[in-house]
Design an enzyme around this catalytic site. Structure first.
Site, PDB file in Angstrom:
ATOM      1  N   TYR A  53       0.768  -1.206   0.051  1.00 58.19           N
ATOM      2  CA  TYR A  53      -0.015   0.041  -0.107  1.00 58.19           C
ATOM      3  C   TYR A  53       0.882   1.062  -0.068  1.00 58.19           C
ATOM      4  O   TYR A  53       0.259   2.285  -0.542  1.00 58.19           O
ATOM      5  CB  TYR A  53      -0.914   0.002   1.183  1.00 58.19           C
ATOM      6  CG  TYR A  53      -1.897  -1.074   1.339  1.00 58.19           C
ATOM      7  CD1 TYR A  53      -2.133  -1.919   0.323  1.00 58.19           C
ATOM      8  CD2 TYR A  53      -2.669  -1.223   2.497  1.00 58.19           C
ATOM      9  CE1 TYR A  53      -2.928  -3.030   0.548  1.00 58.19           C
ATOM     10  CE2 TYR A  53      -3.601  -2.327   2.813  1.00 58.19           C
ATOM     11  CZ  TYR A  53      -3.765  -3.159   1.402  1.00 58.19           C
ATOM     12  OH  TYR A  53      -4.627  -4.325   1.665  1.00 58.19           O
ATOM     13  N   HIS A 115      -0.028 -11.743   1.948  1.00 58.31           N
ATOM     14  CA  HIS A 115      -0.876 -11.117   1.238  1.00 58.31           C
ATOM     15  C   HIS A 115      -1.587 -11.950   0.061  1.00 58.31           C
ATOM     16  O   HIS A 115      -2.792 -11.720  -0.110  1.00 58.31           O
ATOM     17  CB  HIS A 115      -0.154  -9.932   0.541  1.00 58.31           C
ATOM     18  CG  HIS A 115      -1.247  -8.766   0.067  1.00 58.31           C
ATOM     19  ND1 HIS A 115      -0.745  -7.471   0.603  1.00 58.31           N
ATOM     20  CD2 HIS A 115      -2.484  -8.787  -0.244  1.00 58.31           C
ATOM     21  CE1 HIS A 115      -1.703  -6.599   0.302  1.00 58.31           C
ATOM     22  NE2 HIS A 115      -2.696  -7.587   0.000  1.00 58.31           N
TER      23      HIS A 115
END
Ligand code: NDP
Length: 281
Positions: A53, A115
């Site tokens: 991110y 992830h």
């Protein structure tokens, strides 16, 4: 079932995790500190970020600002980050964890997640997470975007079970079989894109239920998550929406209303399918 924004659920290793938190996907680093500070000030205790991110520095700054403006301590917060697909070797995962800690300015994470499964690459990464956990450097470890097949494989060799599987979950993608599998193995399901990244916020069916309670569509969806026992981490950069999203504990969806939303499943994704995602990096 949680009754308040700060209520926790017990993970399979005994750790308490807030049943609701704030996601920070697609927020510029510069805007993240203010967002996180606001969220903690209005009552959020769980923040979900990820290396990819690009805003872990901002999350860390926001935490520091909030700790300075409240009586809270670091241990009152629950901070999650994730190792990205380019870090799935054993050594790369250890290095990625250290880098996340450094960017966040924290000494430990409450939860660290793989992830994406990255085909069969996650085995080495999981071993690294297990070692970090056993060394006391992380309070809990888990995965994202794992299918039943990925989890069955992981459970066949794991020394430590994942505490959560964070997957895309909303009324149009209800993950029914995966949810049953996770429940059976005491792995909590955590919903990403609970609002379908905004794609469900004009839905007529949910609007009818929302009108009855004087609530918004977002609030009904998040209430449905909570009543399903699914951990939820809606993202909003706006303080008033953070408050709105957390104001879901003064009404209860009836069995009939739950059933109406349960019928909305379309197996429709906004994100990649973990079985088809191109992991070649
Ligand atoms: P969400 O489903 O949480 O939707 C976020 C969008 O909804 C934003 O555009 C936000 O706008 C808007 N919104 C939020 N609340 C309201 C409201 N009350 N009324 C109207 N609009 C609203 O999507 P995310 O993808 O952000 O998912 C949540 C979190 O899950 C992420 O932030 C991230 O932490 C995690 N995630 C994890 C993934 C993984 O692979 N593990 C993948 C994707 C997300 P605004 O900000 O302008 O208010």
């Amino acid at each position: 079932m949680i009754q308040h924004l700060q209520d926790t659920i017990t993970l399979n290793n005994g750790l308490q995790m807030p049943g609701m938190g704030l996601g920070v996907f697609q927020v510029e680093n510069d805007a993240t500190a203010e967002m996180v500070k606001n969220a903690i000030e209005v009552g959020y205790r769980s923040i979900d970020t990820a290396a990819i991110y690009g805003n872990e520095v901002g999350v860390g700054e926001g935490i520091n600002l909030a700790l300075a403006s409240t009586n809270l301590r670091r241990e009152d917060l629950f901070i999650t980050s994730k190792v990205w697909n380019d870090g799935l070797s054993y050594d790369d995962t250890i290095a990625a964890y250290e880098e996340s800690l450094q960017k966040l300015g924290l000494e430990y994470l409450d939860l660290y997640l793989i992830h994406w499964p990255g085909k069969d690459k996650y085995a080495e990464s999981w071993r690294a997470l297990e070692d970090l956990y056993e060394q006391g450097k992380i309070k809990a470890i888990g995965v994202c975007n794992f299918t039943i097949a990925h989890l069955e494989n992981l459970l066949s060799f794991a020394r430590i079970k994942p505490v959560v599987n964070q997957v895309e979950f909303h009324p149009h993608l209800q993950q029914v079989e995966l949810r049953t599998f996770c429940y059976k193995h005491q792995i909590h399901l955590e919903a990403w894109a609970p609002l379908m990244q905004g794609g469900l916020l004009e839905d007529d069916t949910i609007a009818q239920i929302a009108t009855k309670y004087g609530k918004s569509i977002a609030q009904v969806i998040l209430r449905w998550d909570v009543q399903n026992g699914v951990i939820t981490i809606p993202k909003s950069v706006r303080r008033e929406r953070m408050l709105q999203n957390a104001d879901i504990f003064d009404f209860h969806l009836t069995d009939e209303e739950m059933a109406i939303i349960n019928l909305m499943n379309l197996e429709q994704r906004v994100g990649p399918n973990p079985d088809e995602f191109d992991f070649a990096l």
